[in-house]
Design an enzyme around this catalytic site. Structure first.
Site, PDB file in Angstrom:
ATOM      1  N   ASP A   9       0.863  -1.186   0.000  1.00  0.00           N
ATOM      2  CA  ASP A   9       0.000   0.000   0.000  1.00  0.00           C
ATOM      3  C   ASP A   9       0.897   1.233   0.000  1.00  0.00           C
ATOM      4  O   ASP A   9       1.690   1.430   0.921  1.00  0.00           O
ATOM      5  CB  ASP A   9      -0.866  -0.043   1.267  1.00  0.00           C
ATOM      6  CG  ASP A   9      -1.816   1.133   1.374  1.00  0.00           C
ATOM      7  OD1 ASP A   9      -1.606   2.158   0.674  1.00  0.00           O
ATOM      8  OD2 ASP A   9      -2.759   1.042   2.163  1.00  0.00           O
ATOM      9  N   GLY A  31      -9.543   4.805  -6.020  1.00  0.00           N
ATOM     10  CA  GLY A  31      -8.250   4.148  -6.167  1.00  0.00           C
ATOM     11  C   GLY A  31      -7.180   4.705  -5.253  1.00  0.00           C
ATOM     12  O   GLY A  31      -7.427   5.022  -4.093  1.00  0.00           O
ATOM     13  N   VAL A  32      -5.996   4.838  -5.800  1.00  0.00           N
ATOM     14  CA  VAL A  32      -4.854   5.286  -5.007  1.00  0.00           C
ATOM     15  C   VAL A  32      -5.044   6.750  -4.579  1.00  0.00           C
ATOM     16  O   VAL A  32      -4.640   7.149  -3.484  1.00  0.00           O
ATOM     17  CB  VAL A  32      -3.539   5.018  -5.792  1.00  0.00           C
ATOM     18  CG1 VAL A  32      -3.323   5.959  -6.903  1.00  0.00           C
ATOM     19  CG2 VAL A  32      -2.360   4.996  -4.863  1.00  0.00           C
ATOM     20  N   ASP A  33      -5.691   7.525  -5.405  1.00  0.00           N
ATOM     21  CA  ASP A  33      -5.990   8.927  -5.096  1.00  0.00           C
ATOM     22  C   ASP A  33      -6.860   9.015  -3.832  1.00  0.00           C
ATOM     23  O   ASP A  33      -6.561   9.778  -2.897  1.00  0.00           O
ATOM     24  CB  ASP A  33      -6.732   9.524  -6.306  1.00  0.00           C
ATOM     25  CG  ASP A  33      -6.805  11.037  -6.296  1.00  0.00           C
ATOM     26  OD1 ASP A  33      -6.145  11.667  -5.448  1.00  0.00           O
ATOM     27  OD2 ASP A  33      -7.529  11.584  -7.152  1.00  0.00           O
ATOM     28  N   SER A 121      -2.381   4.811 -14.067  1.00  0.00           N
ATOM     29  CA  SER A 121      -3.318   4.541 -15.184  1.00  0.00           C
ATOM     30  C   SER A 121      -3.823   3.102 -15.268  1.00  0.00           C
ATOM     31  O   SER A 121      -4.623   2.798 -16.153  1.00  0.00           O
ATOM     32  CB  SER A 121      -2.722   4.931 -16.556  1.00  0.00           C
ATOM     33  OG  SER A 121      -2.673   6.337 -16.699  1.00  0.00           O
ATOM     34  N   THR A 122      -3.360   2.211 -14.370  1.00  0.00           N
ATOM     35  CA  THR A 122      -3.739   0.792 -14.536  1.00  0.00           C
ATOM     36  C   THR A 122      -5.032   0.402 -13.824  1.00  0.00           C
ATOM     37  O   THR A 122      -5.428  -0.758 -13.851  1.00  0.00           O
ATOM     38  CB  THR A 122      -2.624  -0.157 -14.040  1.00  0.00           C
ATOM     39  OG1 THR A 122      -2.470   0.006 -12.616  1.00  0.00           O
ATOM     40  CG2 THR A 122      -1.315   0.109 -14.742  1.00  0.00           C
ATOM     41  N   GLY A 123      -5.685   1.381 -13.176  1.00  0.00           N
ATOM     42  CA  GLY A 123      -6.937   1.091 -12.485  1.00  0.00           C
ATOM     43  C   GLY A 123      -8.115   1.620 -13.288  1.00  0.00           C
ATOM     44  O   GLY A 123      -8.439   1.102 -14.366  1.00  0.00           O
ATOM     45  N   VAL A 124      -8.704   2.689 -12.781  1.00  0.00           N
ATOM     46  CA  VAL A 124      -9.857   3.329 -13.438  1.00  0.00           C
ATOM     47  C   VAL A 124      -9.539   3.675 -14.899  1.00  0.00           C
ATOM     48  O   VAL A 124     -10.412   3.593 -15.767  1.00  0.00           O
ATOM     49  CB  VAL A 124     -10.248   4.610 -12.656  1.00  0.00           C
ATOM     50  CG1 VAL A 124     -11.326   5.403 -13.380  1.00  0.00           C
ATOM     51  CG2 VAL A 124     -10.722   4.248 -11.254  1.00  0.00           C
ATOM     52  N   TYR A 125      -8.280   4.004 -15.189  1.00  0.00           N
ATOM     53  CA  TYR A 125      -7.911   4.428 -16.551  1.00  0.00           C
ATOM     54  C   TYR A 125      -7.544   3.255 -17.476  1.00  0.00           C
ATOM     55  O   TYR A 125      -7.149   3.465 -18.634  1.00  0.00           O
ATOM     56  CB  TYR A 125      -6.787   5.477 -16.507  1.00  0.00           C
ATOM     57  CG  TYR A 125      -7.237   6.839 -16.006  1.00  0.00           C
ATOM     58  CD1 TYR A 125      -8.589   7.128 -15.773  1.00  0.00           C
ATOM     59  CD2 TYR A 125      -6.314   7.866 -15.754  1.00  0.00           C
ATOM     60  CE1 TYR A 125      -8.993   8.376 -15.309  1.00  0.00           C
ATOM     61  CE2 TYR A 125      -6.722   9.113 -15.300  1.00  0.00           C
ATOM     62  CZ  TYR A 125      -8.057   9.365 -15.075  1.00  0.00           C
ATOM     63  OH  TYR A 125      -8.449  10.610 -14.621  1.00  0.00           O
TER      64      TYR A 125
HETATM   65  N1  AR6 Z   1      -1.392   1.607  -2.966  1.00  0.00           N
HETATM   66  C1  AR6 Z   1      -0.830   1.233  -4.139  1.00  0.00           C
HETATM   67  N2  AR6 Z   1      -1.546   1.031  -5.272  1.00  0.00           N
HETATM   68  C2  AR6 Z   1      -2.882   1.213  -5.207  1.00  0.00           C
HETATM   69  C3  AR6 Z   1      -3.546   1.599  -4.023  1.00  0.00           C
HETATM   70  C4  AR6 Z   1      -2.743   1.791  -2.857  1.00  0.00           C
HETATM   71  N3  AR6 Z   1      -3.268   2.161  -1.696  1.00  0.00           N
HETATM   72  N4  AR6 Z   1      -4.878   1.693  -4.292  1.00  0.00           N
HETATM   73  C5  AR6 Z   1      -5.049   1.369  -5.596  1.00  0.00           C
HETATM   74  N5  AR6 Z   1      -3.847   1.063  -6.141  1.00  0.00           N
HETATM   75  P1  AR6 Z   1      -6.194   4.007  -9.955  1.00  0.00           P
HETATM   76  P2  AR6 Z   1      -5.683   5.401 -12.515  1.00  0.00           P
HETATM   77  C6  AR6 Z   1      -3.516   0.676  -7.523  1.00  0.00           C
HETATM   78  O1  AR6 Z   1      -7.561   3.664 -10.380  1.00  0.00           O
HETATM   79  O2  AR6 Z   1      -5.946   4.157 -13.281  1.00  0.00           O
HETATM   80  C7  AR6 Z   1      -8.951   7.948  -9.444  1.00  0.00           C
HETATM   81  O3  AR6 Z   1     -10.325   8.052  -9.190  1.00  0.00           O
HETATM   82  C8  AR6 Z   1      -4.595   0.078  -8.383  1.00  0.00           C
HETATM   83  O4  AR6 Z   1      -4.770  -1.308  -8.097  1.00  0.00           O
HETATM   84  O5  AR6 Z   1      -5.981   4.482  -8.566  1.00  0.00           O
HETATM   85  O6  AR6 Z   1      -4.480   6.222 -12.863  1.00  0.00           O
HETATM   86  C9  AR6 Z   1      -8.338   9.276  -9.803  1.00  0.00           C
HETATM   87  O7  AR6 Z   1      -8.956  10.355  -9.132  1.00  0.00           O
HETATM   88  C10 AR6 Z   1      -4.038   0.294  -9.786  1.00  0.00           C
HETATM   89  O8  AR6 Z   1      -3.114  -0.745 -10.126  1.00  0.00           O
HETATM   90  O9  AR6 Z   1      -5.538   5.148 -10.916  1.00  0.00           O
HETATM   91  C11 AR6 Z   1      -8.558   9.344 -11.276  1.00  0.00           C
HETATM   92  O10 AR6 Z   1      -9.859   9.806 -11.583  1.00  0.00           O
HETATM   93  C12 AR6 Z   1      -3.229   1.585  -9.637  1.00  0.00           C
HETATM   94  O11 AR6 Z   1      -3.138   1.833  -8.231  1.00  0.00           O
HETATM   95  C13 AR6 Z   1      -8.419   7.926 -11.722  1.00  0.00           C
HETATM   96  O12 AR6 Z   1      -8.759   7.127 -10.581  1.00  0.00           O
HETATM   97  C14 AR6 Z   1      -3.876   2.793 -10.293  1.00  0.00           C
HETATM   98  O13 AR6 Z   1      -5.285   2.732 -10.192  1.00  0.00           O
HETATM   99  C15 AR6 Z   1      -7.012   7.573 -12.122  1.00  0.00           C
HETATM  100  O14 AR6 Z   1      -6.981   6.272 -12.635  1.00  0.00           O
END
Ligand code: AR6
Length: 167
Positions: A9, A31-33, A121-125
């Protein structure tokens, strides 16, 4: 410069800079944000709002990066960057690489020696993990200023494997 890959994390990382996969609004999300804002507390959001009220009135562009306090996180600063949404028809790899390079440049300006990245970018994006890992690892290969350690902190075994296999 050392590059390492760990599963975990990112909000628990005691590094100088934690990079946030934010969106252009800088006002939080999932997500991470979401995790960074929850754990960092209201100081992080207040700093983001201040940036929006100052020179980032239109928000932060894709590929750009900006620093705030890390609030209550163990890190010293959060560097917020906006990854590209993955597209099947348009190659946005340069923007994903730019997120990493610009985040490192901002970290270096702060005097940071240790920087943790999530898999931007690997989550929501929806960017495929294997491709994101390749682009991210290549983008941080060049040393920048005082940064001596880049640590990718991956959420879950699949993300960790994708990065570890390509390191
Ligand atoms: N620690 C490490 N990695 C994490 C954590 C954590 N606590 N939580 C999630 N991840 P994402 P994006 C991973 O969706 O695709 C947001 O709403 C997750 O499994 O967080 O760049 C923003 O506000 C994935 O592999 O980011 C934007 O609107 C990675 O972090 C949008 O999502 C990224 O997933 C950005 O989308």
């Amino acid at each position: 410069m050392e590059i390492e890959v760990v599963e975990g994390d990112i909000t628990e990382q005691a590094v100088d800079v934690v990079v946030n996969a934010a969106n252009s609004s800088l006002l939080g999300g999932g997500g991470v944000d979401g995790a960074i804002h929850r754990r960092g507390g209201p100081e992080v959001l207040a700093a983001c709002r201040a940036l929006r009220a100052a020179h980032l009135g239109g928000g932060l562009g894709v590929g750009q990066a900006v620093a705030t306090t890390a609030g209550r996180l163990p890190a010293k600063w959060v560097v917020h960057t906006v990854g590209p949404v993955h597209s099947a028809t348009e190659d946005r790899s340069e923007l994903l690489a730019a997120c990493h390079r610009n985040s490192l440049l901002v970290a270096a300006e702060l005097g940071a020696e240790t920087v943790a990245f999530p898999a931007i970018s690997t989550g929501v994006y929806r960017w495929p993990l294997e491709s994101a890992a390749e682009i991210a690892l290549a983008a941080v290969r060049e040393p920048v200023g005082p940064v001596r350690l880049v640590r990718f902190v991956l959420f879950g075994a699949a993300a960790h494997r994708a990065f570890a296999d390509r390191l």
